[in-house]
Design an enzyme around this catalytic site. Structure first.
Site, short mmCIF file in Angstrom:
data_model
loop_
_atom_site.label_atom_id
_atom_site.label_comp_id
_atom_site.label_asym_id
_atom_site.label_seq_id
_atom_site.Cartn_x
_atom_site.Cartn_y
_atom_site.Cartn_z
N ASP A 40 27.40 18.22 -60.58
CA ASP A 40 27.73 19.64 -60.47
C ASP A 40 26.53 20.41 -61.02
O ASP A 40 26.21 20.28 -62.21
CB ASP A 40 29.00 19.91 -61.28
CG ASP A 40 29.39 21.37 -61.33
OD1 ASP A 40 28.61 22.23 -60.86
OD2 ASP A 40 30.47 21.66 -61.85
N GLY B 190 31.70 28.01 -52.28
CA GLY B 190 30.85 26.85 -52.50
C GLY B 190 30.09 26.89 -53.81
O GLY B 190 30.63 27.32 -54.84
N VAL B 191 28.85 26.49 -53.76
CA VAL B 191 28.04 26.40 -54.97
C VAL B 191 27.81 27.79 -55.57
O VAL B 191 27.72 27.94 -56.80
CB VAL B 191 26.72 25.63 -54.69
CG1 VAL B 191 25.76 26.43 -53.85
CG2 VAL B 191 26.07 25.20 -55.98
N ASP B 192 27.73 28.79 -54.73
CA ASP B 192 27.54 30.18 -55.17
C ASP B 192 28.70 30.61 -56.09
O ASP B 192 28.48 31.14 -57.20
CB ASP B 192 27.47 31.07 -53.91
CG ASP B 192 26.92 32.46 -54.18
OD1 ASP B 192 26.55 32.77 -55.32
OD2 ASP B 192 26.88 33.26 -53.21
N SER C 141 22.27 25.49 -47.32
CA SER C 141 22.71 25.71 -45.93
C SER C 141 23.56 24.59 -45.33
O SER C 141 24.00 24.71 -44.18
CB SER C 141 21.53 25.98 -44.97
OG SER C 141 21.01 27.28 -45.16
N GLY D 74 26.51 23.45 -46.32
CA GLY D 74 27.95 23.61 -46.50
C GLY D 74 28.49 24.52 -45.42
O GLY D 74 28.39 24.22 -44.22
N TYR E 93 27.29 27.09 -44.18
CA TYR E 93 26.28 27.56 -43.23
C TYR E 93 25.97 26.56 -42.11
O TYR E 93 25.26 26.89 -41.16
CB TYR E 93 24.99 27.97 -43.96
CG TYR E 93 25.04 29.38 -44.55
CD1 TYR E 93 26.25 30.09 -44.59
CD2 TYR E 93 23.90 30.00 -45.04
CE1 TYR E 93 26.30 31.37 -45.13
CE2 TYR E 93 23.95 31.29 -45.58
CZ TYR E 93 25.15 31.97 -45.62
OH TYR E 93 25.19 33.23 -46.14
P1 ADP Z 1 25.72 27.26 -47.76
O1 ADP Z 1 26.47 28.54 -47.48
O2 ADP Z 1 24.25 27.50 -48.03
O3 ADP Z 1 25.96 26.21 -46.74
P2 ADP Z 1 27.56 25.96 -49.64
O4 ADP Z 1 27.80 26.34 -51.07
O5 ADP Z 1 28.71 26.08 -48.70
O6 ADP Z 1 26.27 26.81 -49.19
O7 ADP Z 1 27.02 24.48 -49.58
C1 ADP Z 1 25.75 24.09 -50.00
C2 ADP Z 1 25.82 22.73 -50.67
O8 ADP Z 1 26.26 22.89 -52.02
C3 ADP Z 1 26.80 21.75 -50.01
O9 ADP Z 1 26.13 20.51 -49.86
C4 ADP Z 1 27.92 21.63 -51.05
O10 ADP Z 1 28.50 20.33 -51.03
C5 ADP Z 1 27.16 21.86 -52.34
N1 ADP Z 1 27.93 22.25 -53.54
C6 ADP Z 1 29.12 22.89 -53.63
N2 ADP Z 1 29.45 23.06 -54.93
C7 ADP Z 1 28.45 22.53 -55.68
C8 ADP Z 1 28.19 22.38 -57.08
N3 ADP Z 1 29.04 22.81 -58.00
N4 ADP Z 1 27.04 21.76 -57.48
C9 ADP Z 1 26.15 21.31 -56.56
N5 ADP Z 1 26.34 21.41 -55.23
C10 ADP Z 1 27.47 22.01 -54.79
#
Ligand code: ADP
Length: 171
Positions: free
Chosen positions: A13, A35-37, A120, A122, A124
């Site tokens: 994470d 997501g990660v944001d 991008s 996830g 995206y």
């Molecule tokens: P995007 O909109 O750029 O696709 P996402 O957040 O949907 O962004 O996904 C980008 C990547 O971040 C994906 O591979 C997802 O599995 C990953 N992700 C989601 N949560 C976390 C986290 N807490 N730490 C690291 N990676 C994460």
């Protein structure tokens, strides 16, 4: 030749990492999302949203930096990757630029360590293998000609990305 020890793939994470900078897969508003944001904004606390509000958004393929606030990381680099629309809308170049701008910001801010999520890939919808090739190629080439960052972590959240990165880097 670039020292291979300067790149490491981990499954973690990203909000838990004690590095100089973590990169956020942000959207153009920079006001948070899923997501990660979402995870980064929750862990950093409301001060992060206060800070990103002042940045007036960010173009696709670029990045902006803030403090990490309550995160263990000193900085958050908010990078905006492209939404995958089939591949003929400059998506590969825009993804490369998102990584490149993040690396440049890390260098300017004297970051020795930086952690990237799989930008991008996830919501995206960027094909994971293509995205991994671009991410790894861009970082390798940057490290060959720059001293900073000293170490880059590719943080893979899902198993598919983790396996892809390990395979590509062990070639
Ligand atoms: P995007 O909109 O750029 O696709 P996402 O957040 O949907 O962004 O996904 C980008 C990547 O971040 C994906 O591979 C997802 O599995 C990953 N992700 C989601 N949560 C976390 C986290 N807490 N730490 C690291 N990676 C994460």
């Amino acid at each position: 030749m670039m020292d291979a020890n300067r790149i490491e793939v981990i499954q973690a994470d990203i909000t838990r990492l004690q590095v100089d900078a973590i990169v956020n897969a942000a959207n153009r508003s920079l006001l948070g999302g899923g997501g990660v944001d979402g995870a980064i904004h929750r862990a950093a606390g409301p001060e992060l949203l206060e800070a990103t509000r002042k940045l007036n958004g960010c173009e696709t393929g670029s990045a902006k930096i803030t403090s990490g606030f309550r995160l263990p990381a000193k900085y958050v680099i908010h990078a905006v990757g492209p939404i995958w629309k089939g591949g003929d809308r400059n998506e590969p170049e825009l993804l490369k630029k998102a990584y490149m701008t993040s690396l440049e910001l890390a260098e300017k801010n004297n970051c020795k360590t930086i952690a990237f999520p799989n930008i991008s890939t996830g919501v995206y919808g960027f094909p994971k293998e293509k995205a991994a090739d671009i991410a790894i190629d861009t970082v390798k080439k940057f490290l060959e000609i720059h001293h900073l960052p000293e170490k880059v972590f590719f943080v893979c959240f899902d198993n598919e990305n983790y396996k892809l990165y390990r395979t590509i880097l062990n070639k």
